[in-house]
Write a protein that holds these residues in place. Structure first.
Motif, short mmCIF file in Angstrom:
data_model
loop_
_atom_site.label_atom_id
_atom_site.label_comp_id
_atom_site.label_asym_id
_atom_site.label_seq_id
_atom_site.Cartn_x
_atom_site.Cartn_y
_atom_site.Cartn_z
N GLY A 161 -46.07 43.05 25.92
CA GLY A 161 -45.47 42.11 24.98
C GLY A 161 -44.58 41.09 25.67
N LEU A 162 -43.81 41.54 26.65
CA LEU A 162 -42.97 40.62 27.41
C LEU A 162 -43.82 39.61 28.19
CD1 LEU A 162 -40.37 43.22 28.68
CD2 LEU A 162 -39.89 41.35 27.09
N GLU A 163 -44.89 40.08 28.79
CA GLU A 163 -45.80 39.18 29.50
C GLU A 163 -46.35 38.11 28.56
OE1 GLU A 163 -47.83 42.17 32.80
OE2 GLU A 163 -48.65 42.08 30.78
N GLN A 164 -46.80 38.54 27.39
CA GLN A 164 -47.39 37.60 26.43
C GLN A 164 -46.36 36.61 25.90
OE1 GLN A 164 -49.07 40.89 23.99
NE2 GLN A 164 -50.97 39.74 24.07
N HIS A 165 -45.14 37.08 25.68
CA HIS A 165 -44.08 36.20 25.20
C HIS A 165 -43.83 35.08 26.21
CE1 HIS A 165 -39.64 35.77 23.67
NE2 HIS A 165 -40.33 34.66 23.58
N LEU A 166 -43.64 35.43 27.47
CA LEU A 166 -43.36 34.44 28.50
C LEU A 166 -44.55 33.50 28.71
CD1 LEU A 166 -41.42 36.83 30.82
CD2 LEU A 166 -40.59 34.55 30.22
N GLN A 167 -45.75 34.00 28.59
CA GLN A 167 -46.93 33.15 28.76
C GLN A 167 -47.07 32.18 27.59
OE1 GLN A 167 -49.35 32.89 31.33
NE2 GLN A 167 -49.79 31.10 30.10
N SER A 168 -46.91 32.68 26.38
CA SER A 168 -47.13 31.85 25.20
C SER A 168 -46.04 30.80 25.01
CB SER A 168 -47.21 32.74 23.95
OG SER A 168 -47.39 31.97 22.78
N PHE A 169 -44.79 31.17 25.23
CA PHE A 169 -43.68 30.26 24.98
C PHE A 169 -43.38 29.35 26.16
CE2 PHE A 169 -43.23 33.03 21.50
CZ PHE A 169 -42.26 32.57 20.61
N ALA A 170 -43.52 29.87 27.37
CA ALA A 170 -43.08 29.12 28.54
C ALA A 170 -44.19 28.81 29.54
CB ALA A 170 -41.97 29.90 29.26
N GLY A 171 -45.39 29.30 29.31
CA GLY A 171 -46.48 29.05 30.24
C GLY A 171 -46.32 29.76 31.57
N ILE A 172 -45.58 30.87 31.57
CA ILE A 172 -45.32 31.62 32.80
C ILE A 172 -46.19 32.86 32.86
CG2 ILE A 172 -43.60 32.99 34.06
CD1 ILE A 172 -41.47 31.07 33.00
N THR A 173 -46.93 33.02 33.94
CA THR A 173 -47.64 34.27 34.21
C THR A 173 -46.76 35.11 35.11
OG1 THR A 173 -49.80 33.20 34.01
CG2 THR A 173 -49.71 35.31 35.17
#
Length: 328
Positions: free
Chosen positions: A245-257
């Motif tokens: 969930g943390l990975e998906q949050h950062l990817q979706s909101f900030a474009g960070i992998t």
């Protein structure tokens, strides 16, 4: 599940008011209250369930605030119901701060008893755990366009977000103090977010170029203010779907992998039945060092990182924890 929520004036439940998590409703329609109910005049926005837990507040209690960008009339405030009835009307300072950082100066109210509201605007849930962790487009836009816009970056370029000062039993990392020492030698500033206000946390997160973080709620706040150019590594502390969930949050909101680093030699849990969020992971220091080097978060300088002595780990834990058996 918790009987709580919103009823129409004729007693029908309002399904849009429910709190959803992992594809199921955590709140179910309540029975109509008996006897005289306090009246609340004016127009109010339904905020949903108010969590005092920092991470759940960020992900589940803010989920309807996207509606602040779409109101066609002035509201008198935002109404919540407490996750735990014993908390009554308690509202934490950081929760009011969060609302202010969205540019809203209206009251945030936690109801300690049923109320009859003159007019209640009920937005749908735009963020949450499970499939909602990526956020709806209106929610993401509201966070991107409104949240903490006036806070300037201020802090070090290399940051380690630590859990080591949290009370025991919060799902700590065994060996985190040693990790802090190793990372400090690599130029990282150790940051304990619970020791700082919301605004200072955000300023520090905005400033950092490389962020290593023990997996936890702080990463949800980071996800709301991070930018794609930042590098983020997550040090996993437990076997849990929350990491995804943390990975998906950062990817979706900030474009960070993120670089997600799961290097635990053993896991320990409180005696008896205990949820995985309370488990304590024992860091595999050499493997973690190798992964941080490979992903560019640290260089080759300094000594090899050593694991803790097993006897020392056992002595630290005392008699209140037991080893989690390995799965076959």
């Amino acid at each position: 599940m918790q009987p709580a929520g919103v009823l129409h004036s004729d007693g029908r439940p309002c399904p849009q008011a429910a709190l959803w998590r992992n594809g199921r409703a955590l709140t179910t329609p309540p029975e109509a209250p008996q006897g005289k109910v306090a009246e609340r005049r004016g127009t109010w926005l339904w905020g949903g369930v108010l969590w005092l837990h920092f991470g759940h507040f960020l992900v589940e209690s803010t989920a309807r605030l996207w509606a602040l960008d779409h109101l066609e009339e002035e509201i008198d405030g935002i109404l919540f119901i407490p996750k735990r009835p014993r908390n009554g009307g308690e509202v934490a300072g950081y929760q009011r701060d969060f609302l202010a950082l969205l540019g809203c100066d209206k009251p945030l109210v936690s109801l300690d008893a049923p109320a009859q509201v003159e007019r209640l605007i009920v937005p749908g849930q735009g963020f949450g755990l499970g499939s909602l962790i990526t956020g709806t487009e209106p929610y993401r836009n509201t966070i991107a366009n409104r949240f903490a816009q006036e806070i300037a970056p201020e802090g070090p370029e290399k940051l380690y977000i630590s859990r080591s000062k949290l009370p025991a039993g919060r799902g700590n990392l065994i060996g985190e103090e040693a990790l802090e020492t190793y990372l400090a030698a690599q130029g990282y500033t150790v940051f304990h977010p619970e020791k700082h206000g919301l605004r200072e946390q955000i300023a520090v997160y905005k400033a950092a170029r490389q962020i290593i973080a023990a997996e936890g709620s702080a990463l949800h706040l980071l996800g709301m203010v991070a930018r794609p150019a930042q590098q983020v590594a997550i040090v996993v502390r437990r076997p849990s779907s929350a990491t995804r969930g943390l990975e998906q949050h950062l990817q979706s909101f900030a474009g960070i992998t993120t670089a997600t680093l799961c290097h635990l030699t053993r896991s320990w849990k409180p005696l008896g039945k205990a949820k995985a969020r309370l488990w304590m992971g024992e860091l595999d220091m050499p493997a973690l060092q190798d992964s941080l080097r490979e992903t560019g978060f640290i260089d080759d300088s300094g000594p090899l990182w050593a694991n803790l002595d097993p006897a020392e780990v056992r002595a630290r834990l005392g008699d209140d924890f037991e080893l989690v058996p390995e799965k076959d």
